[in-house]
Write a protein that holds these residues in place. Structure first.
Motif, PDB file in Angstrom:
ATOM      1  N   MET A   1       0.845  -1.177   0.000  1.00 18.21           N
ATOM      2  CA  MET A   1       0.000   0.000   0.000  1.00 18.21           C
ATOM      3  C   MET A   1       0.892   1.242   0.000  1.00 18.21           C
ATOM      4  N   ASP A   2       0.546   2.216  -0.830  1.00 25.04           N
ATOM      5  CA  ASP A   2       1.306   3.456  -0.905  1.00 25.04           C
ATOM      6  C   ASP A   2       1.072   4.309   0.338  1.00 25.04           C
ATOM      7  N   GLU A   3       2.152   4.939   0.774  1.00 27.63           N
ATOM      8  CA  GLU A   3       2.072   5.835   1.921  1.00 27.63           C
ATOM      9  C   GLU A   3       1.487   7.170   1.466  1.00 27.63           C
ATOM     10  N   ILE A   4       0.566   7.708   2.248  1.00 25.80           N
ATOM     11  CA  ILE A   4       0.002   9.030   1.974  1.00 25.80           C
ATOM     12  C   ILE A   4       0.763  10.026   2.832  1.00 25.80           C
ATOM     13  N   LYS A   5       1.320  11.044   2.167  1.00 22.83           N
ATOM     14  CA  LYS A   5       2.102  12.031   2.908  1.00 22.83           C
ATOM     15  C   LYS A   5       1.576  13.420   2.597  1.00 22.83           C
ATOM     16  N   PRO A   6       1.363  14.224   3.640  1.00 15.93           N
ATOM     17  CA  PRO A   6       0.929  15.596   3.394  1.00 15.93           C
ATOM     18  C   PRO A   6       2.025  16.383   2.674  1.00 15.93           C
ATOM     19  N   LEU A   7       1.620  17.187   1.693  1.00 21.08           N
ATOM     20  CA  LEU A   7       2.562  17.986   0.925  1.00 21.08           C
ATOM     21  C   LEU A   7       2.572  19.442   1.368  1.00 21.08           C
ATOM     22  N   GLY A   8       1.515  19.842   2.067  1.00 17.02           N
ATOM     23  CA  GLY A   8       1.416  21.214   2.526  1.00 17.02           C
ATOM     24  C   GLY A   8       0.326  21.352   3.568  1.00 17.02           C
ATOM     25  N   PHE A   9       0.241  22.533   4.159  1.00 18.17           N
ATOM     26  CA  PHE A   9      -0.779  22.810   5.166  1.00 18.17           C
ATOM     27  C   PHE A   9      -1.025  24.311   5.213  1.00 18.17           C
ATOM     28  N   ILE A  10      -2.167  24.685   5.784  1.00 14.82           N
ATOM     29  CA  ILE A  10      -2.500  26.092   5.996  1.00 14.82           C
ATOM     30  C   ILE A  10      -3.316  26.190   7.276  1.00 14.82           C
ATOM     31  N   SER A  11      -3.113  27.263   8.019  1.00 10.78           N
ATOM     32  CA  SER A  11      -3.849  27.497   9.252  1.00 10.78           C
ATOM     33  C   SER A  11      -4.440  28.906   9.197  1.00 10.78           C
ATOM     34  N   ILE A  12      -5.734  28.988   9.487  1.00  9.16           N
ATOM     35  CA  ILE A  12      -6.447  30.270   9.479  1.00  9.16           C
ATOM     36  C   ILE A  12      -6.791  30.651  10.914  1.00  9.16           C
ATOM     37  N   LYS A  13      -6.552  31.914  11.234  1.00  8.04           N
ATOM     38  CA  LYS A  13      -6.825  32.435  12.572  1.00  8.04           C
ATOM     39  C   LYS A  13      -7.819  33.581  12.456  1.00  8.04           C
ATOM     40  N   GLU A  14      -8.807  33.612  13.344  1.00  3.26           N
ATOM     41  CA  GLU A  14      -9.723  34.753  13.392  1.00  3.26           C
ATOM     42  C   GLU A  14      -9.084  35.866  14.209  1.00  3.26           C
ATOM     43  N   ASN A  15      -8.982  37.062  13.611  1.00  8.97           N
ATOM     44  CA  ASN A  15      -8.492  38.227  14.353  1.00  8.97           C
ATOM     45  C   ASN A  15      -9.632  38.991  15.004  1.00  8.97           C
ATOM     46  N   ASN A  16     -10.746  39.090  14.299  1.00 12.52           N
ATOM     47  CA  ASN A  16     -11.965  39.702  14.820  1.00 12.52           C
ATOM     48  C   ASN A  16     -13.108  39.287  13.895  1.00 12.52           C
ATOM     49  N   GLN A  17     -14.288  39.819  14.100  1.00 11.36           N
ATOM     50  CA  GLN A  17     -15.438  39.376  13.305  1.00 11.36           C
ATOM     51  C   GLN A  17     -15.333  39.735  11.828  1.00 11.36           C
ATOM     52  N   TYR A  18     -14.434  40.625  11.477  1.00 17.89           N
ATOM     53  CA  TYR A  18     -14.284  41.073  10.092  1.00 17.89           C
ATOM     54  C   TYR A  18     -13.074  40.483   9.381  1.00 17.89           C
ATOM     55  N   MET A  25       1.460  28.853   6.697  1.00 20.48           N
ATOM     56  CA  MET A  25       1.220  28.049   5.508  1.00 20.48           C
ATOM     57  C   MET A  25       2.562  27.494   5.062  1.00 20.48           C
ATOM     58  N   GLY A  26       2.561  26.268   4.598  1.00 20.09           N
ATOM     59  CA  GLY A  26       3.806  25.683   4.119  1.00 20.09           C
ATOM     60  C   GLY A  26       3.560  24.586   3.110  1.00 20.09           C
ATOM     61  N   VAL A  27       4.479  24.461   2.170  1.00 24.99           N
ATOM     62  CA  VAL A  27       4.479  23.397   1.179  1.00 24.99           C
ATOM     63  C   VAL A  27       5.893  22.833   1.149  1.00 24.99           C
ATOM     64  N   LEU A  28       6.014  21.513   1.112  1.00 31.44           N
ATOM     65  CA  LEU A  28       7.341  20.903   1.043  1.00 31.44           C
ATOM     66  C   LEU A  28       8.111  21.451  -0.156  1.00 31.44           C
ATOM     67  N   PRO A  29       9.381  21.783   0.025  1.00 31.72           N
ATOM     68  CA  PRO A  29      10.164  22.417  -1.054  1.00 31.72           C
ATOM     69  C   PRO A  29      10.144  21.667  -2.384  1.00 31.72           C
ATOM     70  N   ASP A  30      10.169  20.344  -2.359  1.00 29.20           N
ATOM     71  CA  ASP A  30      10.157  19.571  -3.608  1.00 29.20           C
ATOM     72  C   ASP A  30       8.847  19.713  -4.383  1.00 29.20           C
ATOM     73  N   TYR A  31       7.831  20.288  -3.728  1.00 30.23           N
ATOM     74  CA  TYR A  31       6.508  20.411  -4.352  1.00 30.23           C
ATOM     75  C   TYR A  31       6.115  21.861  -4.627  1.00 30.23           C
TER      76      TYR A  31
END
Length: 106
Positions: A1-18, A25-31
């Protein structure tokens, strides 16, 4: 079975209601330059629209810092529609001037 590996990620933060922020955010350099960052950004943009935010912001290293990798980061965010708002030279310390970039969510 092939291994599934994350290639990137992103995180969103609320600063206020607007305003939400791409906190990290990051993506592996090879990708880099394969559309993964663009896809992550578009998913984050859809999320922020769906949750009623009006603005999206991101913080990165200002152009006054010579790091070439952050020059690519700023170029990426500009291509995603962000505009420079303000440099906060003391936020992360004098050696790491912070550039705040924003965009209006439509």
């Amino acid at each position: 079975m092939d291994e599934i590996k994350p290639l990137g990620f992103i995180s969103i933060k609320e600063n206020n209601q607007y305003t939400a922020e791409i906190y990290v955010m990051g993506v592996l350099p090879d990708y880099h330059k394969q559309g993964i960052g663009r896809d992550l950004f578009n998913r984050a943009l859809s999320f922020t629209k769906d949750h009623g935010y009006e603005f999206l912001q991101v913080k990165t290293l200002d152009e006054s810092h010579p790091d070439i990798y952050y020059a690519d980061t700023r170029k990426f965010y500009l291509s995603m529609g962000f505009k420079p708002l303000e440099c906060l030279p003391e936020l992360w310390g004098k050696e790491n001037p912070c550039l705040v970039m924003i965009q209006c969510i439509r």
